[in-house]
Design a protein around this motif. Structure first.
Motif, PDB file in Angstrom:
ATOM      1  N   GLY B  60       0.839  -1.195   0.000  1.00 48.50           N
ATOM      2  CA  GLY B  60       0.000   0.000   0.000  1.00 48.50           C
ATOM      3  C   GLY B  60       0.868   1.237   0.000  1.00 48.50           C
ATOM      4  N   GLU B  61       0.217   2.354   0.306  1.00 50.53           N
ATOM      5  CA  GLU B  61       0.899   3.637   0.170  1.00 50.53           C
ATOM      6  C   GLU B  61       0.300   4.612   1.178  1.00 50.53           C
ATOM      7  N   VAL B  62       1.149   5.425   1.736  1.00 51.24           N
ATOM      8  CA  VAL B  62       0.684   6.480   2.639  1.00 51.24           C
ATOM      9  C   VAL B  62       1.222   7.796   2.116  1.00 51.24           C
ATOM     10  N   GLU B  63       0.321   8.744   1.905  1.00 46.93           N
ATOM     11  CA  GLU B  63       0.719  10.005   1.288  1.00 46.93           C
ATOM     12  C   GLU B  63       0.411  11.155   2.235  1.00 46.93           C
ATOM     13  N   SER B  64       1.403  12.029   2.394  1.00 46.27           N
ATOM     14  CA  SER B  64       1.184  13.239   3.190  1.00 46.27           C
ATOM     15  C   SER B  64       1.250  14.438   2.264  1.00 46.27           C
ATOM     16  N   THR B  65       1.081  15.626   2.844  1.00 44.61           N
ATOM     17  CA  THR B  65       1.101  16.821   2.012  1.00 44.61           C
ATOM     18  C   THR B  65       2.415  16.938   1.248  1.00 44.61           C
ATOM     19  N   LYS B  66       3.526  16.521   1.889  1.00 49.07           N
ATOM     20  CA  LYS B  66       4.823  16.757   1.274  1.00 49.07           C
ATOM     21  C   LYS B  66       5.503  15.519   0.712  1.00 49.07           C
ATOM     22  N   SER B  67       5.050  14.347   1.084  1.00 50.66           N
ATOM     23  CA  SER B  67       5.787  13.173   0.629  1.00 50.66           C
ATOM     24  C   SER B  67       4.883  11.955   0.545  1.00 50.66           C
ATOM     25  N   VAL B  68       5.432  10.905  -0.016  1.00 48.31           N
ATOM     26  CA  VAL B  68       4.665   9.671  -0.146  1.00 48.31           C
ATOM     27  C   VAL B  68       5.565   8.519   0.266  1.00 48.31           C
TER      28      VAL B  68
END
Lengths: 388, 128
Positions: B60-68
């Motif tokens: 899976g993947e976790v994405e924040s405002t600045k990075s992934v």
């Protein structure tokens, strides 16, 4: 988890060689997370970058921008000199007003994008980006040889604090004598004036400009380093009731992206033509006399550009990031320069250079998100425009 | 930060936590070390219920405002449930990474290398 950071502002924690602004201890007191940016240790965020972004859109945010440069250009030929050194016609700027301009090299490449304030008939303040400030100061000094003008790099002594957001004016007025209120309320966008800010520690004389990098109404305040903490504290104490929130570079980046404003290092570089970047109107080819880059820029305009800076909005929920390839029918037609989930709009947005053939708003393109293509629509910039 | 590492969970080098104390298999999430590094999380992409995942592989993947960030499976097995609440409101992962911000549960067939809370804290220079 394997963290892949992107964007030029999130390049890790500060290094031993990076500099601190006069407000560093204030940021520490507020529990800031720091990042190295343009050779400076700057607050990335204090608590939540989304909350800081929202505060600027809805109330107000307080930024330390002391990493930005300040170069004073003064003397009898200051206007004439800046017409030669910069791409814009700075001699046409009225005293008290400001202009967005470019410092180009002989090839028409962009050394920096900058704001120049006209403080007097023969007195200008040039404000370059942090990482470019030494290069800008050096280029201006070099170009000034034939002119009766003094170029003074004041970056090291000058602090810059920004108050951005709809409550900004109200917050500032609380700290300014009523005799000067009209100077503030009447201050136009891209104009600057001298005002006195009242603080517990005494009055502070600042240069107050109605400029910013957020897409909101707001102000930027220039003053000497020694008084920066005093101003910062006064603003924070006075503004808290109105929702003033200290805000870091993470929110500054998402705010400017929503406002469709270019960031040097992402959208702009020495290899970027102003015409490709949509900054053609900033280049004053019609002004009299020669200026650095003129012949190259004339040729670029004549030739036309093969790529164009566009806005992209995601059809899905995954964000494009800087350097991701843009394609149409499996063929690469461009590259993302900046991308992030838009806190205000609720979906991912990006800026990208794409071939002119695919640059029309409404065009659907694909961005390769780490091996998985995702659909994006070309849209007109900016993504966000304030309503008032 | 306010979210300390929990002593009764185990941890992967990729900053996932694994809780095998419950009856619904292994519950998996990401640690406060990860959420602090990521910033505000705005999107999570999780494996589907019923999917087979393999320890050490991206699931899976976790994405924040600045990075992934890629999400690595800390265990192998079948996904028995995913936390729809964090898909709808990814800020739950920031606010409560070890509780309401859990990501999915797995019927474990085998475990990847996992650390004790002590080891994980020491490796990452954080306190328990």
């Amino acid at each position: 988890m394997s963290n892949e950071t992107s964007g030029s502002e999130n390049s890790g924690t500060g290094t031993a060689t990076s500099r601190q602004t006069a407000l560093y201890t204030e940021h520490e007191k507020l529990g800031a997370f720091f990042t190295d940016f343009g050779g400076w240790q700057m607050p990335l965020k204090y608590k939540s970058e989304l909350a800081e972004h929202k505060a600027v859109r809805e109330t107000a945010g307080l930024f330390d921008l002391s990493h930005m440069g300040e170069v004073r250009v003064s003397g009898p030929q200051a206007a004439e000199f800046l017409d030669y050194a910069l791409a814009g016609k700075l001699s046409a700027v009225k005293v008290g007003r400001a202009k967005y301009s470019l410092l180009c090299n002989e090839d028409g490449g962009i050394i920096d994008d900058l704001i120049t304030y006209r403080r007097g008939d023969n007195d200008y303040l040039v404000v370059p980006n942090a990482g470019n400030a030494p290069a800008v100061a050096a280029a201006l000094a070099e170009r000034s040889a034939q002119f009766d003008v003094e170029v003074e790099d004041q970056s090291a002594e000058t602090s810059l604090i920004a108050v951005q957001g709809p409550e900004s004016e109200g917050i500032l007025l609380k700290l300014i004598d009523s005799s000067q209120h009209a100077d503030v309320t009447g201050l136009k966008y891209y104009a600057a004036t001298d005002v006195t800010i009242n603080t517990d520690g005494g009055p502070l004389d600042v240069l107050l400009a109605r400029t910013g990098y957020t897409g909101e109404d707001g102000f930027e305040l220039y003053l000497p380093n020694a008084q920066a903490a005093q101003l910062w504290t006064a603003l924070l104490e006075t503004g808290t009731d109105a929702g003033l929130t200290p805000a870091g570079l993470a929110s500054r980046d998402s705010l400017r992206l929503e406002a469709g404003m270019p960031l040097y290092g992402n959208e702009l570089s020495l290899e970027t033509s102003p015409y490709t970047a949509g900054l053609g109107p900033v280049v004053a080819l019609s002004k009299e006399g020669d200026f650095v880059g003129r012949s190259a820029l004339e040729a670029q305009k004549e030739q036309g550009t093969s790529r164009k800076l566009v806005g992209l909005t995601a059809q899905g929920r995954r964000a494009a990031r800087s350097h991701y390839p843009v394609s149409v029918d499996g063929e690469v037609v461009g590259e993302v320069t900046s991308g992030a989930p838009s806190p205000t709009l609720g979906h991912p947005i990006a800026m990208a250079y794409v071939d002119v053939a695919h640059s029309e708003p409404g065009t659907t393109v694909e961005v390769d998100l780490r091996g998985k293509p995702e659909k994006f629509d070309v849209v007109k910039l900016p993504f966000y425009k304030r309503s008032n | 930060m306010s979210n300390n590492i929990l002593t009764d969970y185990r941890y992967s080098a990729e900053h996932e936590w694994v809780d095998t104390s419950g009856s619904d298999g292994a519950r998996i999430g990401i640690t406060s070390v990860a959420t602090d590094a990521l910033g505000d999380i705005v999107y999570v992409d999780l494996p589907e219920t019923g999917a087979e995942i393999t320890a050490g592989e991206v699931c899976g993947e976790v994405e924040s405002t600045k990075s992934v960030s890629d999400l690595y499976a800390p265990v192998s097995g079948k996904v028995t449930a995913v936390n729809d609440a964090v898909v709808d409101d990814p800020s739950l992962v920031n606010n409560d990474p070890y509780g309401e911000g859990w990501l999915f549960t797995v019927e474990v067939s085998s475990e990847g290398p996992l650390m004790s809370a002590d080891e994980y804290a020491k490796t990452n220079g954080v306190e328990l």
